[in-house]
Scaffold this motif. Structure first.
Motif, PDB file in Angstrom:
ATOM      1  N   GLY A   1      -4.092 -27.380 -70.776  1.00  0.00           N
ATOM      2  CA  GLY A   1      -2.773 -26.666 -71.650  1.00  0.00           C
ATOM      3  C   GLY A   1      -2.768 -25.804 -72.428  1.00  0.00           C
ATOM      4  N   TYR A   2      -4.280 -25.382 -72.715  1.00  0.00           N
ATOM      5  CA  TYR A   2      -3.897 -24.145 -73.647  1.00  0.00           C
ATOM      6  C   TYR A   2      -5.349 -23.114 -72.863  1.00  0.00           C
ATOM      7  CZ  TYR A   2      -5.143 -20.791 -77.055  1.00  0.00           C
ATOM      8  OH  TYR A   2      -4.722 -19.476 -78.270  1.00  0.00           O
ATOM      9  N   LEU A   3      -4.798 -22.350 -71.975  1.00  0.00           N
ATOM     10  CA  LEU A   3      -5.759 -21.530 -71.429  1.00  0.00           C
ATOM     11  C   LEU A   3      -6.088 -20.057 -72.370  1.00  0.00           C
ATOM     12  CD1 LEU A   3      -4.346 -21.925 -67.937  1.00  0.00           C
ATOM     13  CD2 LEU A   3      -6.368 -22.767 -69.057  1.00  0.00           C
ATOM     14  N   ALA A   4      -7.073 -19.100 -72.552  1.00  0.00           N
ATOM     15  CA  ALA A   4      -6.859 -18.011 -72.364  1.00  0.00           C
ATOM     16  C   ALA A   4      -7.506 -16.451 -71.920  1.00  0.00           C
ATOM     17  CB  ALA A   4      -7.649 -18.145 -73.701  1.00  0.00           C
ATOM     18  N   TYR A   5      -6.362 -15.890 -71.307  1.00  0.00           N
ATOM     19  CA  TYR A   5      -6.891 -14.591 -70.358  1.00  0.00           C
ATOM     20  C   TYR A   5      -7.808 -13.951 -71.283  1.00  0.00           C
ATOM     21  CZ  TYR A   5      -4.013 -17.593 -67.737  1.00  0.00           C
ATOM     22  OH  TYR A   5      -2.917 -19.169 -66.607  1.00  0.00           O
ATOM     23  N   SER A   6      -8.919 -13.863 -71.063  1.00  0.00           N
ATOM     24  CA  SER A   6      -9.905 -13.128 -71.817  1.00  0.00           C
ATOM     25  C   SER A   6     -10.513 -12.220 -71.386  1.00  0.00           C
ATOM     26  CB  SER A   6     -10.360 -14.241 -73.018  1.00  0.00           C
ATOM     27  OG  SER A   6     -10.342 -15.008 -74.068  1.00  0.00           O
TER      28      SER A   6
ATOM     29  N   GLU B   1     -19.222 -23.530 -73.423  1.00  0.00           N
ATOM     30  CA  GLU B   1     -20.169 -21.590 -74.575  1.00  0.00           C
ATOM     31  C   GLU B   1     -19.823 -20.771 -74.482  1.00  0.00           C
ATOM     32  OE1 GLU B   1     -18.943 -21.224 -69.648  1.00  0.00           O
ATOM     33  OE2 GLU B   1     -18.899 -23.165 -71.005  1.00  0.00           O
ATOM     34  N   LEU B   2     -18.203 -20.466 -74.005  1.00  0.00           N
ATOM     35  CA  LEU B   2     -17.737 -19.119 -74.420  1.00  0.00           C
ATOM     36  C   LEU B   2     -16.596 -19.196 -75.033  1.00  0.00           C
ATOM     37  CD1 LEU B   2     -16.928 -18.542 -70.564  1.00  0.00           C
ATOM     38  CD2 LEU B   2     -18.682 -17.516 -72.368  1.00  0.00           C
ATOM     39  N   HIS B   3     -16.610 -21.194 -76.014  1.00  0.00           N
ATOM     40  CA  HIS B   3     -14.736 -20.488 -77.080  1.00  0.00           C
ATOM     41  C   HIS B   3     -15.393 -19.733 -77.904  1.00  0.00           C
ATOM     42  CE1 HIS B   3     -13.683 -24.338 -75.831  1.00  0.00           C
ATOM     43  NE2 HIS B   3     -12.655 -23.734 -75.276  1.00  0.00           N
ATOM     44  N   PRO B   4     -17.447 -19.636 -78.737  1.00  0.00           N
ATOM     45  CA  PRO B   4     -17.350 -18.765 -79.093  1.00  0.00           C
ATOM     46  C   PRO B   4     -17.194 -17.180 -80.194  1.00  0.00           C
ATOM     47  CG  PRO B   4     -19.057 -20.413 -79.257  1.00  0.00           C
ATOM     48  CD  PRO B   4     -17.718 -20.255 -77.934  1.00  0.00           C
ATOM     49  N   ALA B   5     -17.385 -16.750 -78.210  1.00  0.00           N
ATOM     50  CA  ALA B   5     -16.948 -15.467 -78.153  1.00  0.00           C
ATOM     51  C   ALA B   5     -15.397 -15.089 -78.570  1.00  0.00           C
ATOM     52  CB  ALA B   5     -17.164 -15.162 -76.570  1.00  0.00           C
ATOM     53  N   TYR B   6     -14.790 -15.538 -77.922  1.00  0.00           N
ATOM     54  CA  TYR B   6     -13.259 -16.336 -78.752  1.00  0.00           C
ATOM     55  C   TYR B   6     -12.740 -16.398 -79.824  1.00  0.00           C
ATOM     56  CZ  TYR B   6      -7.741 -17.416 -78.137  1.00  0.00           C
ATOM     57  OH  TYR B   6      -6.685 -17.298 -78.047  1.00  0.00           O
TER      58      TYR B   6
ATOM     59  N   VAL C   1     -15.052 -10.659 -76.131  1.00  0.00           N
ATOM     60  CA  VAL C   1     -14.548 -10.712 -75.540  1.00  0.00           C
ATOM     61  C   VAL C   1     -12.973  -9.973 -76.391  1.00  0.00           C
ATOM     62  CG1 VAL C   1     -11.211 -12.205 -76.025  1.00  0.00           C
ATOM     63  CG2 VAL C   1     -13.795 -13.173 -75.174  1.00  0.00           C
ATOM     64  N   VAL C   2     -13.031  -8.682 -75.525  1.00  0.00           N
ATOM     65  CA  VAL C   2     -12.519  -7.101 -76.315  1.00  0.00           C
ATOM     66  C   VAL C   2     -10.661  -7.548 -76.137  1.00  0.00           C
ATOM     67  CG1 VAL C   2     -14.279  -5.954 -75.674  1.00  0.00           C
ATOM     68  CG2 VAL C   2     -12.592  -5.997 -73.911  1.00  0.00           C
ATOM     69  N   ALA C   3      -9.780  -8.937 -75.399  1.00  0.00           N
ATOM     70  CA  ALA C   3      -8.446  -7.996 -75.551  1.00  0.00           C
ATOM     71  C   ALA C   3      -8.271  -9.587 -74.595  1.00  0.00           C
ATOM     72  CB  ALA C   3      -8.290  -6.763 -74.506  1.00  0.00           C
ATOM     73  N   ASN C   4      -7.004  -9.639 -74.732  1.00  0.00           N
ATOM     74  CA  ASN C   4      -6.951 -11.345 -74.748  1.00  0.00           C
ATOM     75  C   ASN C   4      -5.364 -11.359 -74.512  1.00  0.00           C
ATOM     76  OD1 ASN C   4      -7.539 -14.309 -74.273  1.00  0.00           O
ATOM     77  ND2 ASN C   4      -6.065 -14.492 -76.460  1.00  0.00           N
TER      78      ASN C   4
ATOM     79  N   VAL D   1     -10.425 -16.769 -67.289  1.00  0.00           N
ATOM     80  CA  VAL D   1      -9.505 -17.946 -67.642  1.00  0.00           C
ATOM     81  C   VAL D   1     -10.292 -18.665 -68.347  1.00  0.00           C
ATOM     82  CG1 VAL D   1      -7.333 -18.927 -67.410  1.00  0.00           C
ATOM     83  CG2 VAL D   1      -8.158 -16.893 -65.870  1.00  0.00           C
ATOM     84  N   LEU D   2     -10.629 -18.726 -69.479  1.00  0.00           N
ATOM     85  CA  LEU D   2     -10.964 -20.082 -70.519  1.00  0.00           C
ATOM     86  C   LEU D   2     -10.068 -21.345 -70.981  1.00  0.00           C
ATOM     87  CD1 LEU D   2     -12.725 -17.756 -73.304  1.00  0.00           C
ATOM     88  CD2 LEU D   2     -13.770 -18.264 -70.675  1.00  0.00           C
ATOM     89  N   ASP D   3     -10.691 -22.576 -70.625  1.00  0.00           N
ATOM     90  CA  ASP D   3      -9.802 -23.658 -71.368  1.00  0.00           C
ATOM     91  C   ASP D   3     -10.690 -24.031 -71.779  1.00  0.00           C
ATOM     92  OD1 ASP D   3     -11.975 -25.150 -69.011  1.00  0.00           O
ATOM     93  OD2 ASP D   3     -10.618 -24.920 -67.138  1.00  0.00           O
ATOM     94  N   HIS D   4      -9.955 -25.350 -71.932  1.00  0.00           N
ATOM     95  CA  HIS D   4     -11.019 -26.534 -72.572  1.00  0.00           C
ATOM     96  C   HIS D   4     -12.327 -26.838 -72.174  1.00  0.00           C
ATOM     97  CE1 HIS D   4      -9.765 -29.029 -69.455  1.00  0.00           C
ATOM     98  NE2 HIS D   4     -10.403 -30.212 -70.456  1.00  0.00           N
TER      99      HIS D   4
END
Length: 293
Positions: A46-51, A16-21, A58-61, A9-12
């Motif tokens: 407030g913005y979360l990515a369930y990756s 380091e994982l934002h580029p993959a997203y 990231v293969v799905a999100n 679960v990516l947040d702000h």
């Protein structure tokens, strides 16, 4: 048995994982990109990515943005879904479903909404989402340009962004039927990708996204601390360079511009609601274009 992708679960703070997203979004959605938005520092709480990650990718999100909705006069906390899918070579494995389930669990019992493209309209009802029609709005209104145009602002400028976001955080919702508030960072995504109309600063507390074409002025959005019909009417001549006969709106304008009326269905919206009765929106509504994720 092959190892299942790992959910993160990516947040702000997960820079380091934002580029993959961002790479995932670019591969799955040909007209979407998060790289410049992230460079602008717009990924905020407030913005979360369930990756789902596999081999560092990231293969799905399924992402969620916290949303302050106005529904039938009531302000409610909800979540708007976006960037739902999986890489083409990984489809058929149930990964998008797994990401959706994780995101829904993260939101608890809060209402949710999303805007789907026409290729996946049968996917979201499996998770309790129901379609909700949206309408286009316009009004006949003759305008001549003012002697001096309102100053146009570029959100690529960090100082401009800061001032815009300060106004957006305080801006009043544009209606009581189906609207939102405090979605400035979503609007900056459209600007970062070149999808937003030109942005005009009417005064320190009023910013308008608008463009004119073929005698029509589209008022895409209004971010104003105290929006009113009179203030908008006074501002319109400062947004144009030629005569205008028609106003079009990227939101439900019935509170701000009562002369506007439905101009047909918004067939491209693809709105789905969960935990909100579509009947509460009335027969005609339009969620702000720049608040859609």
């Amino acid at each position: 048995m092959p190892q299942q992708p790992i959910l993160r679960v990516l947040d702000h703070t997960d820079t380091e994982l934002h580029p993959a997203y961002c790479e995932y979004v670019a591969r799955v959605f040909s007209q979407a990109d998060f790289r410049r938005w992230c460079e602008w520092g717009q990924w905020a709480p407030g913005y979360l990515a369930y990756s789902l990650f596999e081999d560092g990718r990231v293969v799905a999100n399924a992402s969620t943005m916290r949303q302050r909705l106005i529904v039938d006069g009531e302000e409610i906390l909800a979540f708007q879904f976006g960037a739902v899918g999986s890489l083409p070579q990984h489809r058929g494995r149930g990964l998008a479903r797994r990401a959706m389930q994780a995101a829904l669990a993260g939101g608890g019992d809060a209402p949710a909404l999303l805007f789907a493209n026409d290729r996946v309209l049968d996917f979201y009802p499996r998770f309790g989402f129901a379609p909700a029609p949206q309408s286009l709005f316009e009004a006949a209104h003759a305008l001549a340009p003012a002697p001096q145009r309102a100053p146009q602002r570029d959100l690529a400028d960090a100082d401009v962004r800061e001032r815009f976001l300060a106004v957006a955080a305080r801006a009043a919702p544009l209606g009581r039927r189906f609207a939102s508030r405090d979605y400035g960072r979503t609007a900056t995504w459209y600007a970062a990708n070149g999808y937003a109309a030109p942005l005009f600063e009417i005064d320190a507390d009023t910013w308008v996204f608008a463009h004119e074409q073929d005698g029509a002025l589209t008022i895409e959005d209004v971010f104003a601390v105290a929006p009113s019909h009179a203030a908008l009417a006074a501002a319109l001549p400062r947004l144009i360079v030629g005569p205008v006969e028609t106003l079009r709106f990227g939101f439900d304008p019935c509170a701000l511009w009562p002369q506007a009326g439905p101009a047909g269905p918004d067939d491209e919206a693809g709105l789905f609601l969960r935990g909100i009765d579509p009947a509460r929106l009335g027969p005609h509504s339009r969620f702000p274009l720049l608040a859609r994720t």
